[in-house]
Design a protein around this motif. Structure first.
Motif, PDB file in Angstrom:
ATOM      1  N   SER A 109       0.361  -0.985  -0.418  1.00  0.00           N
ATOM      2  CA  SER A 109      -0.310   0.102   0.330  1.00  0.00           C
ATOM      3  C   SER A 109       0.685   1.346  -0.203  1.00  0.00           C
ATOM      4  O   SER A 109       2.170   0.963   0.614  1.00  0.00           O
ATOM      5  CB  SER A 109      -0.749   0.019   1.169  1.00  0.00           C
ATOM      6  N   GLY A 138       1.037   5.380   1.291  1.00  0.00           N
ATOM      7  CA  GLY A 138       0.348   6.337   2.889  1.00  0.00           C
ATOM      8  C   GLY A 138       1.983   6.260   3.913  1.00  0.00           C
ATOM      9  O   GLY A 138       3.167   5.555   3.532  1.00  0.00           O
ATOM     10  N   THR A 174       2.111   4.969   7.105  1.00  0.00           N
ATOM     11  CA  THR A 174       1.552   3.912   8.696  1.00  0.00           C
ATOM     12  C   THR A 174       2.597   2.592   6.931  1.00  0.00           C
ATOM     13  O   THR A 174       3.630   2.474   8.029  1.00  0.00           O
ATOM     14  CB  THR A 174       0.996   3.630   8.281  1.00  0.00           C
ATOM     15  N   PRO A 175       2.055   2.446   6.315  1.00  0.00           N
ATOM     16  CA  PRO A 175       3.065   1.648   5.079  1.00  0.00           C
ATOM     17  C   PRO A 175       4.127   2.336   5.167  1.00  0.00           C
ATOM     18  O   PRO A 175       5.243   0.629   5.145  1.00  0.00           O
ATOM     19  CB  PRO A 175       2.199   1.118   4.237  1.00  0.00           C
ATOM     20  N   ASP A 220      -2.629  -0.236  -5.185  1.00  0.00           N
ATOM     21  CA  ASP A 220      -3.467   0.881  -5.971  1.00  0.00           C
ATOM     22  C   ASP A 220      -1.282   1.395  -6.133  1.00  0.00           C
ATOM     23  O   ASP A 220      -0.708   1.157  -5.498  1.00  0.00           O
ATOM     24  CB  ASP A 220      -4.050   1.888  -5.363  1.00  0.00           C
ATOM     25  N   ARG A 238      -0.412   6.107  -8.236  1.00  0.00           N
ATOM     26  CA  ARG A 238      -1.238   7.000  -8.867  1.00  0.00           C
ATOM     27  C   ARG A 238      -0.898   7.152  -9.951  1.00  0.00           C
ATOM     28  O   ARG A 238       0.515   6.514 -10.539  1.00  0.00           O
ATOM     29  CB  ARG A 238      -0.434   8.063  -7.825  1.00  0.00           C
ATOM     30  N   GLY A 271      -3.930   0.810   3.912  1.00  0.00           N
ATOM     31  CA  GLY A 271      -3.854   2.355   4.546  1.00  0.00           C
ATOM     32  C   GLY A 271      -5.514   2.700   5.003  1.00  0.00           C
ATOM     33  O   GLY A 271      -6.519   1.879   3.893  1.00  0.00           O
ATOM     34  N   MET A 272      -5.515   3.508   5.082  1.00  0.00           N
ATOM     35  CA  MET A 272      -6.938   3.877   5.281  1.00  0.00           C
ATOM     36  C   MET A 272      -7.192   5.246   5.757  1.00  0.00           C
ATOM     37  O   MET A 272      -6.466   5.843   6.441  1.00  0.00           O
ATOM     38  CB  MET A 272      -8.299   3.636   6.586  1.00  0.00           C
ATOM     39  N   HIS A 322     -11.429   5.701   3.365  1.00  0.00           N
ATOM     40  CA  HIS A 322     -10.978   5.193   1.643  1.00  0.00           C
ATOM     41  C   HIS A 322      -9.930   4.296   2.013  1.00  0.00           C
ATOM     42  O   HIS A 322      -9.208   4.137   3.418  1.00  0.00           O
ATOM     43  CB  HIS A 322     -10.330   6.810   0.683  1.00  0.00           C
ATOM     44  N   THR A 323      -9.747   3.045   1.287  1.00  0.00           N
ATOM     45  CA  THR A 323      -8.912   2.558   1.307  1.00  0.00           C
ATOM     46  C   THR A 323      -8.318   1.599  -0.319  1.00  0.00           C
ATOM     47  O   THR A 323      -9.202   1.835  -0.886  1.00  0.00           O
ATOM     48  CB  THR A 323      -8.562   1.449   2.242  1.00  0.00           C
ATOM     49  N   ALA A 324      -6.709   1.281  -0.321  1.00  0.00           N
ATOM     50  CA  ALA A 324      -6.570   0.798  -2.110  1.00  0.00           C
ATOM     51  C   ALA A 324      -6.650   2.817  -2.079  1.00  0.00           C
ATOM     52  O   ALA A 324      -6.448   3.627  -1.683  1.00  0.00           O
ATOM     53  CB  ALA A 324      -7.066  -0.066  -2.517  1.00  0.00           C
TER      54      ALA A 324
HETATM   55  C1  6PG Z   1      -2.397   5.761  -1.246  1.00  0.00           C
HETATM   56  C2  6PG Z   1      -2.991   4.415  -0.130  1.00  0.00           C
HETATM   57  C3  6PG Z   1      -4.057   5.185   0.925  1.00  0.00           C
HETATM   58  C4  6PG Z   1      -3.251   5.701   2.037  1.00  0.00           C
HETATM   59  C5  6PG Z   1      -4.496   5.717   2.758  1.00  0.00           C
HETATM   60  C6  6PG Z   1      -3.544   6.074   3.665  1.00  0.00           C
HETATM   61  O1  6PG Z   1      -2.216   5.801  -2.149  1.00  0.00           O
HETATM   62  O2  6PG Z   1      -2.767   6.888  -1.256  1.00  0.00           O
HETATM   63  O3  6PG Z   1      -2.467   3.560  -1.134  1.00  0.00           O
HETATM   64  O4  6PG Z   1      -4.930   4.169   0.863  1.00  0.00           O
HETATM   65  O5  6PG Z   1      -2.573   4.130   2.745  1.00  0.00           O
HETATM   66  O6  6PG Z   1      -4.555   7.565   2.313  1.00  0.00           O
HETATM   67  O7  6PG Z   1      -2.409   6.891   4.162  1.00  0.00           O
HETATM   68  P1  6PG Z   1      -1.845   7.769   5.300  1.00  0.00           P
HETATM   69  O8  6PG Z   1      -1.098   6.331   5.835  1.00  0.00           O
HETATM   70  O9  6PG Z   1      -0.702   8.599   4.789  1.00  0.00           O
HETATM   71  O10 6PG Z   1      -2.140   8.423   6.243  1.00  0.00           O
END
Ligand code: 6PG
Length: 239
Positions: free
Chosen positions: A35, A37, A39-40, A66, A68, A136-137, A142-144
């Motif tokens: 993912s 984000g 945290t990942p 996912d 961009r 992440g969320m 949202h996720t992914a």
């Molecule tokens: C992305 C991520 C997205 C991310 C969340 C949380 O491409 O933006 O896949 O789903 O995990 O937005 O991001 P944070 O951990 O930075 O808040």
């Protein structure tokens, strides 16, 4: 569902890294969707710092949940973040790193990547199956890259769809709920006080929770594990 709360992001990252390494040890090969984000990103750093050696990274096949619609050199690229924090520092064979090509036209890339997943992942009920999906969320739930304003994309029949960030308009390629809920394990990595309200709504299934894509993550047979820091979990503690 298993939910674990950690004192800090760093402790969460170390614990999840240990879990990830155990999964590698327990499998002959591992197909994992990364993912984007923050945290990942911390988790990837911990993996590279502690486990670059002494782990058979040749078992690991890397995908993305996912990406961009930007080149892999762009600061917004999930691939760039993963390469700089982890993949450039561990010995995953290059041919086992299946990048979503953000530089390609998104519609074409969503179709190409759907094929990549179908051709490289084991299939169960005809659906590609990841061993592990990291998620992440967002603070909007949202996720992914499935956002609340286009939650119907979660239910798409395709493996991958083109999504669009509701504020920036940035296009993304994202896997769909069909794949996420077919995984053997899904790990939500969520930290920060700005997530606390959504974490509470989603975990407690409060009124209207099902308008958030994160609430739709429910692996059919696989494990769902939430890794939270106290800040993100603070809404669960209060009455
Ligand atoms: C992305 C991520 C997205 C991310 C969340 C949380 O491409 O933006 O896949 O789903 O995990 O937005 O991001 P944070 O951990 O930075 O808040």
């Amino acid at each position: 569902m298993q939910l674990t709360i950690f004192e800090s992001k760093e402790e969460l990252a170390l614990n999840f890294a240990r879990h990830f390494i155990q999964i590698i040890a327990d499998n002959n090969e591992l197909h994992v969707a990364l993912s984007g984000g923050s945290t990942p990103g911390i988790v990837f750093q911990a993996l590279a710092e502690r486990y670059a050696s002494g782990v058979d990274w040749s078992k690991v096949h890397i995908y993305w949940g996912d990406e961009r619609a930007v080149p892999p050199t762009d600061v917004e690229s999930n691939y760039k973040m993963a390469f700089e924090t982890l993949l450039g520092r561990v010995l995953v064979p290059e041919q086992q790193i299946h990048r979503i090509r953000g530089e390609e036209p998104p519609e074409e890339e969503a179709m190409r990547y759907s094929r990549v997943l179908r051709e490289n992942l084991p299939l169960t009920h005809g659906i590609p199956q990841f061993d592990l999906v990291l998620l992440g969320m967002g603070d909007d739930g949202h996720t992914a890259s499935i956002f609340p304003d286009k939650i119907k994309l979660w239910y798409a029949t395709e493996n991958c769809v083109v999504a669009r960030h509701p504020e920036s308009g940035q296009e993304r390629v994202s896997i769909t709920g069909k794949l996420i809920n077919n995984a053997r394990e899904v790990a939500f990595l969520v930290t920060g006080s700005n997530k606390a309200q959504k974490v509470r709504e989603v975990i407690r299934k409060e009124e209207g929770y099902d308008r958030y894509p994160a609430s739709l993550v429910a692996p059919h047979t696989g494990a769902l594990r939430w890794y939270l820091d106290w800040e993100a979990a603070s809404g669960l503690i209060s009455a």
